[in-house]
Design a protein around this motif. Structure first.
Motif, PDB file in Angstrom:
ATOM      1  N   SER A   1      -0.976  32.390  65.752  1.00 39.66           N
ATOM      2  CA  SER A   1      -1.606  30.870  65.009  1.00 39.66           C
ATOM      3  C   SER A   1      -0.580  30.619  64.246  1.00 39.66           C
ATOM      4  O   SER A   1      -0.354  29.250  63.881  1.00 39.66           O
ATOM      5  CB  SER A   1      -2.865  31.302  64.387  1.00 39.66           C
ATOM      6  OG  SER A   1      -2.739  31.873  63.034  1.00 39.66           O
TER       7      SER A   1
ATOM      8  N   SER B   1      -4.338  43.845  67.940  1.00 40.53           N
ATOM      9  CA  SER B   1      -4.697  42.307  68.509  1.00 40.53           C
ATOM     10  C   SER B   1      -5.048  41.565  67.231  1.00 40.53           C
ATOM     11  O   SER B   1      -4.657  40.152  67.389  1.00 40.53           O
ATOM     12  CB  SER B   1      -6.110  42.459  69.232  1.00 40.53           C
ATOM     13  OG  SER B   1      -7.036  42.781  68.455  1.00 40.53           O
ATOM     14  N   ALA B   2      -5.391  41.998  66.087  1.00 38.99           N
ATOM     15  CA  ALA B   2      -5.414  41.172  64.870  1.00 38.99           C
ATOM     16  C   ALA B   2      -3.943  40.693  64.327  1.00 38.99           C
ATOM     17  O   ALA B   2      -4.086  39.373  64.051  1.00 38.99           O
ATOM     18  CB  ALA B   2      -6.014  41.977  63.643  1.00 38.99           C
TER      19      ALA B   2
ATOM     20  N   GLN C   1      -2.834  37.916  66.810  1.00 36.03           N
ATOM     21  CA  GLN C   1      -3.520  36.734  66.715  1.00 36.03           C
ATOM     22  C   GLN C   1      -3.001  35.947  65.523  1.00 36.03           C
ATOM     23  O   GLN C   1      -2.766  34.809  65.680  1.00 36.03           O
ATOM     24  CB  GLN C   1      -5.068  37.085  66.618  1.00 36.03           C
ATOM     25  CG  GLN C   1      -6.136  36.985  67.773  1.00 36.03           C
ATOM     26  CD  GLN C   1      -7.364  37.323  67.624  1.00 36.03           C
ATOM     27  OE1 GLN C   1      -7.920  36.918  66.480  1.00 36.03           O
ATOM     28  NE2 GLN C   1      -7.802  38.071  68.636  1.00 36.03           N
ATOM     29  N   SER C   2      -2.830  36.636  64.538  1.00 39.30           N
ATOM     30  CA  SER C   2      -2.363  36.025  63.328  1.00 39.30           C
ATOM     31  C   SER C   2      -0.772  35.462  63.553  1.00 39.30           C
ATOM     32  O   SER C   2      -0.468  34.573  63.058  1.00 39.30           O
ATOM     33  CB  SER C   2      -2.389  36.739  62.017  1.00 39.30           C
ATOM     34  OG  SER C   2      -1.304  37.483  61.885  1.00 39.30           O
TER      35      SER C   2
END
Lengths: 248, 373
Positions: free
Chosen positions: B140, B132-133, B136-137
């Motif tokens: 973005s 999930s990290a 997310q990056s």
């Protein structure tokens, strides 16, 4: 030499919880004597012997071994005694020579003394050429003879033998006993347990333990006379049958 | 002194005659250091991705492409409904679902914002967290990209953003081997230290030879030292072999000095050997001593910071690690190897280890009885 006690035991007992392994025993062993310590399995022989060697702490009573008190001076006793346990206790993965060197060395013998002792021992046991054999590779009878010779390598005052001939053939047993006689002649007191009644007859005096107590103590001849028996075997059976405690 | 020499001689001869010791001495470090660092890697790649695209627009396809081209995700499932996407998670086909709503592109263009739904299978916590990290990056990043596109004027950005650029110190390439190898070396030395000496003493109990020692005038500390020194040497040899492999195979050369490592290792081993000796005074059979030392080293290793960072453990577990000699050595190894720390930097670690050494060895000597009660 007569009647000079090297082991004095008075009212010695050992309890393991509620179980009394050794129950209030008293006796003397004289210097130079071959003292047979008999009894059925589980009668308490090994426990009594371990207390005298300083391996086990008595619950009550007193005992002096080679002039030292078993409670306070047990480490001094250890310098004066030899011990051969029921279980074979040489290092199987060391050679005969290395075992001799190790055990003689820890009793403080010098290198020269060790060399001399090794030579004598090898000669006596006819081990010429076998010095570099691992103990593991030797037959049991040989091992026991070597173990005994190593137990007295430092010329102790007393040697304790716990069933030294168990499982050994009759010829080797005879040879073993001639080693014992030799040691005795050198002035070493022998304290020996055995299940072989013919061996009991080789002893100067024997005690018979039943259920943790000493039921009889005298010369083999006297014991046979008192119990009107033809052999030590019969004496032993008469006494040991009284046991209520199950053997192990 | 002479008695100690005799004990050492005897012990070294016995060790040299035991073929299994030499096998363990060389094969154990080889296997552990050649296989484990390659397998034990924290970086997670090949996360199986499921995409539910209700939008079927240019933007949604672009996003999907961007996710796949990152290299972390593999598109395993492309669905039209969340329900069937969830089903493939249940079948273990995918680990992570990205749901793109039907009005995604239009909302993004007209309302200047849009929502995405990300669902992660969290059975494997590390995988879920990292997955999930990453996502997310990437999202973005994607957001930045399209805004720049719209603007056409990169000099003017209506939405001020703070860009984070990171530089990784001490391990610039984030090479996990560099991180793992020192730790595995510690594990290896610990296993040898804690179980070899303990087993050896218990073996003497089983064979009955210890009785012959107990009935002799040998002093307790002589006997214990006679066991401690040979295995201390043995573990140092294994450490050296391990360092050698680390250098040759992984090209790991400590930034600090070998002297610092060996100094610390020598104290550490006294502590661990002391623990082993202590166990041996309680155990009656080799089985008992093996199982107990296995249990203890397992807990020590798991709570050492080798696999999971101590900082992310709950407070009570962090307190436990303070009583774990292994965690000190792993930290020191990493400090010296990766950061180049010197003796001054690890002085508190040394003090702690000296404490352990004194505690375990004193306890072992006190508890070793030549005479039973």
């Amino acid at each position: 030499m007569e009647k000079e006690p090297v082991i004095t035991v008075r009212n010695l007992s050992k309890q393991f919880g509620l179980f009394t392994a050794v129950d209030n025993i008293s006796f003397d062993v004289n210097k130079g004597e071959i003292f047979g310590f008999l009894g059925a399995n589980g009668a308490g022989k090994t426990t009594a012997m371990r207390m005298l060697c300083g391996l086990s702490l008595p619950s009550s009573g007193t005992a002096r071994v080679a002039g030292y008190d078993v409670y306070r001076e047990n480490e001094w006793i250890k310098r004066k005694i030899g011990y051969m346990s029921q279980r074979f206790s040489l290092y199987e993965d060391l050679t005969i020579r290395e075992n001799i060197r190790f055990y003689a060395g820890i009793y403080g013998l010098s290198d020269i003394q060790i060399r001399e002792k090794t030579r004598m021992l090898v000669e006596k046991l006819h081990l010429e050429g076998k010095e570099k054999t691992l103990v593991r590779e030797l037959p049991l009878g040989w091992k026991q003879k070597i173990a005994f010779s190593i137990a007295i390598v430092h010329d102790p005052a007393i040697v304790f033998l716990d069933e030294p001939t168990a499982g050994v053939d009759p010829i080797t047993r005879r040879e073993f006993w001639s080693l014992i006689y030799e040691a005795s002649a050198r002035g070493i007191t022998i304290f020996v347990t055995t299940h072989y009644m013919d061996e009991a007859e080789y002893c100067n005096r024997v005690s018979i333990m039943v259920d943790g107590r000493i039921e009889a103590l005298d010369t083999p001849a006297a014991l046979m006379k008192i119990h009107q028996a033809g052999s030590m075997d019969e004496v032993f059976l008469q006494l040991a049958r009284k046991a209520v405690r199950a053997g192990d | 002194m002479r008695v100690l020499m005799l004990l050492l001689q005897k012990e070294l001869k016995q060790i040299s005659r035991d073929p299994s010791i030499f096998r363990i001495l060389f094969i154990m470090p080889m296997v552990q250091l050649l296989i484990l660092p390659l397998a034990a890697d924290y970086e997670i790649k090949n996360i199986n991705l499921g995409v539910v695209d209700h939008d079927h627009s240019e933007y949604s396809r672009k996003l999907t492409n961007k996710l796949i081209s990152s290299g972390y995700f593999k598109l395993k499932d492309y669905n039209t409904s969340f329900k069937s996407a969830l089903h493939s998670v249940e079948l273990d086909k995918t680990d992570l679902i990205v749901e793109i709503p039907s009005q995604f592109e239009r909302k993004l263009v007209t309302e200047n914002e849009s929502t995405l739904f990300v669902a992660v299978n969290a059975i494997n916590g590390i995988k879920a967290g990292l997955g999930s990290a990453y996502i997310q990056s990437i999202i973005s990043d994607y957001n930045q990209e399209i805004r720049l596109q719209w603007l056409g004027h990169p000099s003017f950005n209506p939405q001020p953003t703070i860009e984070i650029s990171s530089s990784d110190w001490y391990n610039p390439h984030m090479n996990y081997k560099v991180f793992m190898v020192p730790g595995i070396l510690v594990m290896l030395v610990t296993m040898i230290g804690s179980s070899f000496a303990a087993n050896n003493i218990v073996r003497e109990k089983e064979m009955g030879t210890i009785e012959q020692i107990n009935v002799s005038p040998i002093k307790k500390f002589q006997f214990i030292l006679g066991k401690l020194i040979p295995f201390w040497l043995l573990a140092m040899v294994v450490l050296t072999i391990g360092m050698f492999i680390a250098r040759i195979v992984y090209n790991i050369i400590p930034l600090g000095s070998y002297f610092t490592i060996y100094l610390f290792a020598s104290i550490y081993l006294l502590a661990i050997l002391g623990l082993g000796l202590l166990l041996s005074t309680y155990a009656q059979t080799q089985q008992q001593s093996m199982l107990v030392s296995f249990f203890i080293t397992m807990i020590f290793n798991l709570l050492s910071g080798l696999y999971t960072p101590i900082e992310s453990m709950p407070v009570w577990a962090q307190i436990i690690t303070k009583f774990n000699p292994v965690s000190y050595f792993i930290e020191v190894m990493r400090m010296v190897m990766l950061k180049g720390s010197g003796i001054h930097d690890i002085r508190y670690h040394i003090l702690a280890l000296l404490g352990f050494t004194t505690l375990f060895n004193t306890w072992a000597i006190l508890n070793y009885r030549k005479r039973s009660g």
